[in-house]
Write a protein that holds these residues in place. Sequence first.
Motif, PDB file in Angstrom:
ATOM      1  N   LYS A   1     -34.875  12.673   2.116  1.00 44.07           N
ATOM      2  CA  LYS A   1     -34.749  11.650   1.084  1.00 44.07           C
ATOM      3  C   LYS A   1     -35.598  12.076  -0.109  1.00 44.07           C
ATOM      4  CE  LYS A   1     -35.454   6.714   0.431  1.00 44.07           C
ATOM      5  NZ  LYS A   1     -36.002   5.507   1.029  1.00 44.07           N
TER       6      LYS A   1
ATOM      7  N   LYS B   1     -33.811   8.959  -5.280  1.00 49.00           N
ATOM      8  CA  LYS B   1     -32.742   8.035  -4.927  1.00 49.00           C
ATOM      9  C   LYS B   1     -31.540   8.774  -4.351  1.00 49.00           C
ATOM     10  CE  LYS B   1     -33.902   4.180  -7.805  1.00 49.00           C
ATOM     11  NZ  LYS B   1     -33.325   2.971  -8.308  1.00 49.00           N
ATOM     12  N   LYS B   2     -31.815   9.891  -3.658  1.00 49.01           N
ATOM     13  CA  LYS B   2     -30.759  10.651  -2.991  1.00 49.01           C
ATOM     14  C   LYS B   2     -31.147  10.860  -1.541  1.00 49.01           C
ATOM     15  CE  LYS B   2     -29.011  13.111  -6.985  1.00 49.01           C
ATOM     16  NZ  LYS B   2     -28.652  14.410  -7.561  1.00 49.01           N
TER      17      LYS B   2
ATOM     18  N   LYS C   1     -24.338  12.052   2.847  1.00 52.71           N
ATOM     19  CA  LYS C   1     -25.047  12.213   1.591  1.00 52.71           C
ATOM     20  C   LYS C   1     -24.707  11.014   0.711  1.00 52.71           C
ATOM     21  CE  LYS C   1     -24.990  17.249   1.516  1.00 52.71           C
ATOM     22  NZ  LYS C   1     -24.572  18.440   0.780  1.00 52.71           N
TER      23      LYS C   1
ATOM     24  N   LYS D   1     -26.285   8.407  -2.864  1.00 53.71           N
ATOM     25  CA  LYS D   1     -27.284   8.149  -3.903  1.00 53.71           C
ATOM     26  C   LYS D   1     -27.134   6.690  -4.351  1.00 53.71           C
ATOM     27  CE  LYS D   1     -24.618   9.861  -7.827  1.00 53.71           C
ATOM     28  NZ  LYS D   1     -24.597  10.820  -8.928  1.00 53.71           N
TER      29      LYS D   1
END
Length: 133
Positions: A82, A85-86, A130, A132
């Motif tokens: 992490k 913000k991804k 994945k 965001k």
Amino acid sequence: MNLNRYRNELIVLVSFILMLSAFFYKNSQIDKQAQQLFEMKHSVKDFKEIIALKRIWGDKGLSKKIDKLKSIVPVSKVSWSKKGKKLTAHYSNLTPKELNKLVTRAMNLAVQIISFKITRSGDTFNVEFKCKW
């Protein structure tokens, strides 16, 4: 002299034309107001939807909710990265029950999913996730 003879008919004709024009003007104004009312209701509906989406997507506790994805399965099955913000998460050797739990929780989060791959190997599943926000 002929004009005086048809004076009353001309007055009736002019009155009738004025009455028709007033009628059509009134109807056009009513239609215009109805259309404006419809557009206003549509705008209010869109505005309420925008507010609701902003609340969901701008949730301050979203990071904590995303962190709960890490604790759904045992730590040994999770590779977690992490950054800001991804999020990049790899889950390996998941049982069907764990997979269903993970997918349900992930799909209920207000995140932009970049990649979501599920591969099956025998009776277990591997997941690459994945996103965001």
